[in-house]
Design an enzyme around this catalytic site. Structure first.
Site, mmCIF file in Angstrom:
data_model
loop_
_atom_site.group_PDB
_atom_site.id
_atom_site.type_symbol
_atom_site.label_atom_id
_atom_site.label_comp_id
_atom_site.label_asym_id
_atom_site.label_seq_id
_atom_site.Cartn_x
_atom_site.Cartn_y
_atom_site.Cartn_z
ATOM 1 N N LYS A 44 0.910 -1.528 -0.133
ATOM 2 C CA LYS A 44 0.034 -0.022 -0.015
ATOM 3 C C LYS A 44 1.174 1.281 -0.072
ATOM 4 O O LYS A 44 1.852 1.442 0.395
ATOM 5 C CB LYS A 44 -1.028 0.203 1.188
ATOM 6 C CG LYS A 44 -0.242 -0.050 2.542
ATOM 7 C CD LYS A 44 -1.038 -0.067 3.645
ATOM 8 C CE LYS A 44 -0.337 0.099 5.047
ATOM 9 N NZ LYS A 44 -1.143 0.170 6.449
ATOM 10 N N ARG A 145 -11.005 0.696 14.200
ATOM 11 C CA ARG A 145 -10.793 1.309 12.997
ATOM 12 C C ARG A 145 -11.852 0.418 12.196
ATOM 13 O O ARG A 145 -13.111 0.233 12.352
ATOM 14 C CB ARG A 145 -9.456 1.269 12.453
ATOM 15 C CG ARG A 145 -8.591 2.350 13.014
ATOM 16 C CD ARG A 145 -7.135 2.455 12.508
ATOM 17 N NE ARG A 145 -6.670 1.045 11.659
ATOM 18 C CZ ARG A 145 -5.440 0.886 11.052
ATOM 19 N NH1 ARG A 145 -4.802 1.803 11.255
ATOM 20 N NH2 ARG A 145 -5.348 -0.109 10.343
ATOM 21 N N TYR A 279 14.680 30.345 6.702
ATOM 22 C CA TYR A 279 13.472 31.114 7.152
ATOM 23 C C TYR A 279 13.671 31.358 8.767
ATOM 24 O O TYR A 279 13.909 30.250 9.275
ATOM 25 C CB TYR A 279 12.327 30.522 6.807
ATOM 26 C CG TYR A 279 12.022 30.399 5.255
ATOM 27 C CD1 TYR A 279 11.964 31.704 4.761
ATOM 28 C CD2 TYR A 279 11.946 29.319 4.508
ATOM 29 C CE1 TYR A 279 11.866 31.794 3.217
ATOM 30 C CE2 TYR A 279 11.562 29.335 3.181
ATOM 31 C CZ TYR A 279 11.520 30.695 2.415
ATOM 32 O OH TYR A 279 11.536 30.469 1.223
ATOM 33 N N MET A 327 10.557 24.286 1.648
ATOM 34 C CA MET A 327 10.024 23.434 0.583
ATOM 35 C C MET A 327 10.828 22.575 -0.276
ATOM 36 O O MET A 327 10.463 21.286 -0.520
ATOM 37 C CB MET A 327 8.954 24.390 -0.341
ATOM 38 C CG MET A 327 8.131 23.403 -0.938
ATOM 39 S SD MET A 327 6.764 24.419 -1.923
ATOM 40 C CE MET A 327 5.767 24.839 -1.006
#
Length: 411
Positions: A44, A145, A279, A327
């Site tokens: 998956k 779940r 940053y 990013m």
């Protein structure tokens, strides 16, 4: 996602090298832990970030008879693209109403059912397809779940048996999933196992004859032989990542990490002391130094939470992310060393060369190693090492067929 048969000679911005020989060895090691059970290779989330097609094929080569995915779309894509042998079963379990039930039946998938709405849609898919649906009933034994609650189990079993008598479904499996198998000695494990046995007994006493009964995920397959039943479902362990530090490292468990994430330095430069980095200037150089720019960022899956803590191997030395991960890039303080642009920066790998591992990054980011490998994004090419010639040819053929199906014939 870019797929490359072998590492290329030219430097790449970044790459995730996938060692398929390690994956096959991990499958064989896990199969040896459960010699009496069939093996489902869980691929998956694009093979936990490693590439579902290549990893499914490698797992089958190492003896997996089943492939597991979460969504039906993942399973259908594998059936169409992977070129797996016809006798390899593919199962998917995360359904929502209105899903591709008919397509799943037509593709001979094993579909999981956790409640009456899903059984009804599976039956309707079988009617539309004109074929019998392979259905596995999932029991919620305590994870909370997906899965059918014990109070609702009699109705689901009764209706599934009715549909089976009508030739619309074949109940191929009964299964569940552990909540805490990665925590040695957790009392929920024994409680879930006991409830699973009760729910199995109820279904079987009423005539269900499943091909497989299964509950063992990676940690259970590795450490709890009493949970193996007819099939085990390793996921993260197949990729050489320990399910939990409490169970031991990958090496302790006889596993080898499959993914190595690396990049080429984009820039090395001298800066004075007191120079802010990235940053927010959360890092300021303590003195005159050199900075290296690594062209990977959170858009590629490098966790921003590892800002200031993420480890990187450059020039044989561990470095640490300096300041914020952006990013597309982050910076490391090289401490005056001057590797050239293009020098390799290894974020994680097996650790053979002293590089960090995915677990090191998980600790730096305050998360689990599952997330570290799975989140590596599609901008990072997967470079497959030790592919068989047959596997490579099949992948290329399927990619060509998929392109032709999308664009139509040339001319």
């Amino acid at each position: 996602m870019s797929e490359t048969a072998q590492p290329t000679a030219a430097p790449q911005r970044a790459r995730a090298e996938i060692d398929l020989a390690a994956l096959r060895a991990n499958v064989r090691a896990l199969r040896a832990k459960a010699p009496g059970a069939a093996f489902m290779a869980v691929v998956k989330a694009d093979g936990y970030g490693h590439g579902a097609v290549a990893c499914a094929r490698a797992a089958v080569e190492a003896g997996a008879g089943w492939i597991g995915t979460a969504t039906p779309e993942e399973a259908l894509a594998l059936r169409a693209r992977a070129g797996l042998p016809a006798d390899v079963r593919i199962m998917c379990w995360l359904w929502t109403p209105g899903g591709p039930w008919r397509e799943a039946v037509e593709a001979d998938l094993d579909v999981s059912v956790s409640g009456m709405w899903a059984l009804r849609e599976a039956v309707e898919g079988a009617r539309l397809a004109g074929r019998t649906a392979r259905v596995q009933l999932k029991a919620d034994t305590g994870l909370g779940r997906n899965g059918c609650q014990p109070a609702d189990w009699p109705e689901l079993v009764t209706e599934a048996l009715r549909a089976e008598r009508e030739g619309l479904v074949r109940i191929t499996g009964l299964w569940s999933h552990f909540a805490c198998a990665d925590e040695p000695g957790h009392p929920s494990v024994a409680a879930q196992l006991a409830l699973f046995r009760e729910m199995l007994a109820y279904a079987e006493e009423r005539g269900v004859r499943p091909e497989v009964r299964h509950i063992a995920n990676s940690p259970a397959a590795l450490t709890l032989p009493e949970t193996h039943f007819d099939l085990v479902r390793p996921g993260i362990a197949m990729y050489g990542v320990s399910p939990s530090p409490e169970l031991g490292s990958a090496a302790d468990l006889g596993l080898r990490p499959v993914m190595t994430l690396a990049a080429s330095l984009a820039l090395v430069k001298h800066v004075p002391g007191g120079h802010g980095v990235s940053y927010g200037h959360h890092y300021t150089t303590p003195g005159e130094t050199t900075l290296g720019l690594v062209p990977l960022g959170y858009a590629d899956g490098v966790p921003r939470h590892a800002s200031g803590t993420g480890p990187v191997l450059i020039g044989g030395k561990w470095r640490t992310v300096a300041g914020r991960i952006a990013m597309d890039q982050f910076v490391v303080d090289l401490g005056g060393d001057e590797p050239g642009p293009g020098e390799e920066a290894v974020l994680f790998g097996p650790g053979d060369r002293g590089e960090p591992t995915a677990e090191d990054w998980a600790q730096a980011a305050g998360t689990i190693a599952y997330e570290i490998v799975t989140r590596i994004g599609s901008r990072v090419p997967r470079v497959y090492v030790d592919e068989t010639i047959e596997m490579n040819a099949t992948i290329e053929m399927n990619a060509t067929n998929a392109t032709n199906a999308t664009t139509g014939p040339a001319g």
